[in-house]
Design an enzyme around this catalytic site. Structure first.
Site, PDB file in Angstrom:
ATOM      1  N   ARG A  43      -7.542   0.906  21.725  1.00  0.00           N
ATOM      2  CA  ARG A  43      -7.627  -0.561  21.798  1.00  0.00           C
ATOM      3  C   ARG A  43      -7.882  -1.044  23.225  1.00  0.00           C
ATOM      4  NH1 ARG A  43      -2.988  -2.210  17.404  1.00  0.00           N
ATOM      5  NH2 ARG A  43      -4.441  -2.355  15.668  1.00  0.00           N
ATOM      6  N   LYS A 232      -0.826   0.679  -3.156  1.00  0.00           N
ATOM      7  CA  LYS A 232      -0.392  -0.402  -4.041  1.00  0.00           C
ATOM      8  C   LYS A 232      -1.496  -1.357  -4.469  1.00  0.00           C
ATOM      9  CE  LYS A 232       4.391  -0.791  -2.735  1.00  0.00           C
ATOM     10  NZ  LYS A 232       5.387  -1.645  -2.127  1.00  0.00           N
ATOM     11  N   GLY A 388      -6.019   0.658   8.542  1.00  0.00           N
ATOM     12  CA  GLY A 388      -5.393   1.708   9.346  1.00  0.00           C
ATOM     13  C   GLY A 388      -5.594   3.122   8.825  1.00  0.00           C
ATOM     14  N   GLY A 411      -4.831  -5.366   9.129  1.00  0.00           N
ATOM     15  CA  GLY A 411      -4.610  -6.613   8.396  1.00  0.00           C
ATOM     16  C   GLY A 411      -5.771  -7.586   8.568  1.00  0.00           C
TER      17      GLY A 411
END
Ligand code: PEP
Length: 678
Positions: A43, A232, A388, A411
């Site tokens: 990053r 999920k 991720g 996200g």
């Protein structure tokens, strides 16, 4: 190519002048830390192109801010764990090792080299650093402490966030947001700050993320194949629904695939399942069927008796899983199916692994997907990897550099794919202007060609939407030159009939044949010198729209009408009659040009305030006809002696979205400054 409508484009660092400016920039330096040492600097490296650019452009100071974990929440968890394990817990040591920004600043210094000086502003606070920043030598990079030491950073109430945002805004004349990984957060340093800084723009990293991720939802190069994995269903419902709109095939893998298989009545043994999501899975399957989207679920599996890295892999050759086993990865039949589906794609988006890839024995399916996507990239397919775990997978197999784009945001990338607006991106959007040149009855073909060539060169780096409308005789010549450029090809008129005995007229079909994209209609010279009525203009507008052209509909009052107080009545009539019978869908291809007749070619310009008042009024007319959304989208140009000297003030007005330029469009050196105004 430009789309019609009043869109808000991302403004990037390329659109502002940094010379001698103080810059405050949000970066995402939320890197993994251990005992005060950076563990993975991806990053930090990702922000360096923007940092270097700003410094090279002569910024006075560049102040960086970022969060680094969440000190309060993380410390609480670490303390609980220490207590549970019967170990002592030293809060200061923990925070110093994990959340302090000083070691990150030192790491950045190493990456930037000796020619740039990076200073840390102190661990006491992010507040009150203006004097410290202002006393630094020109070209210094200042790193603030972790913004999340202040609870205002993430506060729910806007006034609380604004308190910190105002303090941070004091450190810059320009706000640059390059923190894509945090762009989905409405925090003080990511979004609120933009309210208090005059200019907010996106950095290169942010720009690249948006460039690859946004079109997947808005206008992907089709066929689009989406590969969505993960544990999920509940966390991926929104993205599945969003991707259904544009995908030709949706590959569903990972833990959530078993919920889908159960919804189809298949046996899933002891596999992971969300029983409360069976209904959702069924409705997604149903929606896919309706939309004609192929859903690809596992056809065979690699199973195990328990969820364990050391568990023995068991081949399950069919879709049904025996009662004593749980699915851990996909089998060879499924991989063959993936290959077939992927081979048809022109764009691939991948979010989430298709198996438990962190256990080597169950990583094959995910590894194969990574290889197939990398191979597709080599064949020219646009490939975007986000989230991720899938990013970790492409890194694990050394394939990250083989993808078109690997997102730095988990996200944030998911929310963009869900079609949501991200606060950290929205604050960098500026208005999208449309600047058109009406060359009227000027120039030979050679002269027009020379002007077109000069404009292609001078507007290449221009940020707005452009149009050149030569006279009929030069359209073909100019069109050849404008091909592949960022300048649209226009015509100044068209016949009201499609074909037939109309001596001296030029039809829409003939204009289409020449490659014309936009037709100017109802120009005051047509209305007043050639007596074109509202009805005739309306007929042409409808015909041009029916044939897929964009239209610029000109309206505007004469001096006599102005003196008699009829400005609004004239503009209302010309707008309403000009658009009679035009549908709201067709309207997105219409631009209105407000051109007061007394200002055209006379050197007299409406004052920005007078022009704004009419533009606002016309937008209101559109709102009454088509509703508020259409009114907001409507591009309204101003025309009438626009030049380099008055363009900025005119276009600074709320409702002026561009210009239709006559006289000043006839030379590249008079049109270019108008077209490239900022
Ligand atoms: C025009 O012809 O549309 C126009 C606005 O001309 P000028 O810029 O010369 O006033």
């Amino acid at each position: 190519m430009w789309e019609a409508g009043r869109k808000k484009m991302i403004k990037t660092v390329k659109t502002v002048n940094f010379k001698d400016k103080r810059v405050i920039m949000r970066v995402d330096f939320n890197v993994p830390m251990k005992d005060g040492v950076v563990q993975d600097d991806t990053r930090i490296r990702a922000a360096i192109p923007t940092i270097k650019y700003i410094l090279a452009e002569g910024a006075k100071t560049l102040t960086l801010m970022s969060h680094l974990g969440d000190p309060a929440k993380d410390a609480e968890k670490a303390k609980e764990k220490a207590v549970k394990d019967g170990k002592s817990f030293d809060l200061d040591k923990y925070i110093k090792g994990k959340h302090r920004m000083a070691p990150v600043a030192a790491h950045l210094q190493k990456k930037l080299g000796k020619t740039v000086s990076v200073v840390f502003a102190g661990e006491d606070s992010c507040y009150g650093k203006k004097a410290f920043i202002d006393k630094q030598k020109p070209g210094t990079v200042i790193m603030l402490e972790n913004t999340r030491f202040h609870k205002e950073e993430t506060a729910k109430a806007a006034p609380d966030r604004d308190k910190l945002a105002k303090a941070l805004a004091e450190y810059g004349d320009i706000f640059v947001n390059d923190a894509f990984g945090t762009a989905h957060r409405d925090h003080a340093s990511t979004a609120s700050i933009a309210k208090f800084v005059p200019v907010s723009v996106a950095g290169f990293l942010m720009e690249k993320e948006i460039k690859y991720l946004e079109p997947i939802v808005s206008s992907p190069v089709k066929p689009l194949v989406a590969i969505i994995g993960g544990a999920k269903v509940s966390s991926k419902i929104a993205v599945l629904e969003s991707l259904l709109k544009n995908s030709s095939a949706l590959v569903i893998g990972g833990g959530m695939a078993y919920t889908f298989l159960k919804a189809q009545g298949k046996k899933i043994g002891k596999s992971l399942v969300e029983d409360d999501q069976i209904g959702t899975a069924k409705s997604i399957l149903e929606a896919a069927k309706k939309a004609g989207v192929e859903i690809v679920l596992p056809l065979d599996h690699i199973g195990a008796e328990k969820f364990d890295a050391a568990a023995k892999p068991v081949k399950i050759a069919a879709v049904d899983i025996p009662a004593n086993l749980l699915g851990m990865d996909v089998g060879p039949k499924t991989v063959a199916k993936y290959k077939e589906v992927i081979s048809k794609a022109k764009t691939i988006v991948w979010n989430g692994p298709v198996g438990v890839f962190e256990f080597d024995a169950f990583a094959k399916g995910t590894e194969e997907i990574a290889k197939l996507v990398a191979a597709a990239t080599a064949k020219g397919v646009i490939t975007v990897v986000g989230g991720g775990d899938s990013v970790a997978a492409v890194n694990k197999y050394g394939l990250a550099s083989k993808m078109s784009h690997v997102s730095t945001g988990g996200g944030a990338s998911l929310e963009l794919l869900e079609g949501r607006k991200l606060p950290g991106i929205e604050v960098t959007r500026g208005r999208d202007y449309f600047i058109a040149g009406n060359w009227k009855m000027h120039m030979t073909r050679k002269e027009a060609a020379d002007l077109a060539k000069a404009l292609v060169k001078s507007l290449k780096s221009g940020k707005h939407k452009y149009l050149a409308a030569p006279s009929f005789t030069s359209i073909e010549t100019v069109g050849e030159i404008l091909k592949e450029s960022n300048i649209l090809l226009g015509a100044q008129n068209c016949a009201a009939e499609e074909k037939g005995a109309h001596t001296g007229e030029v039809s829409v079909t003939q204009l289409k044949d020449l490659g014309v994209q936009v037709i100017i209609l109802g120009h005051s010279e047509r209305r007043h010198s050639y007596s074109e009525s509202d009805d005739l203009i309306n007929k042409k507008v409808k015909l041009a729209l029916m044939h897929g052209f964009e239209v610029i509909l000109c309206i505007g009052e004469t001096l006599d009408e102005r003196n008699k107080g009829k400005v609004e009545a004239v503009c209302k009539r010309q707008t309403e009659r000009g658009l009679a019978g035009v549908t709201v869908e067709e309207l997105s291809a219409v631009t209105i040009a407000y051109e007061p007749v007394w200002a055209i070619g006379t050197g007299k310009t409406a004052t920005p305030a007078d022009a704004q008042a009419v533009h606002k009024f016309v937008r209101g007319v559109i709102e009454k006809l088509y509703g508020s959304q259409a009114a907001k989208q409507m591009v309204i140009q101003y025309g009438g002696s626009v030049n380099a000297g008055n363009a900025v003030q005119l276009m600074a007005m709320e409702d002026i979205d561009g210009a239709l330029v006559g006289g000043a469009s006839l030379k590249a050196d008079t049109f270019t400054p108008i077209a490239k105004f900022s």
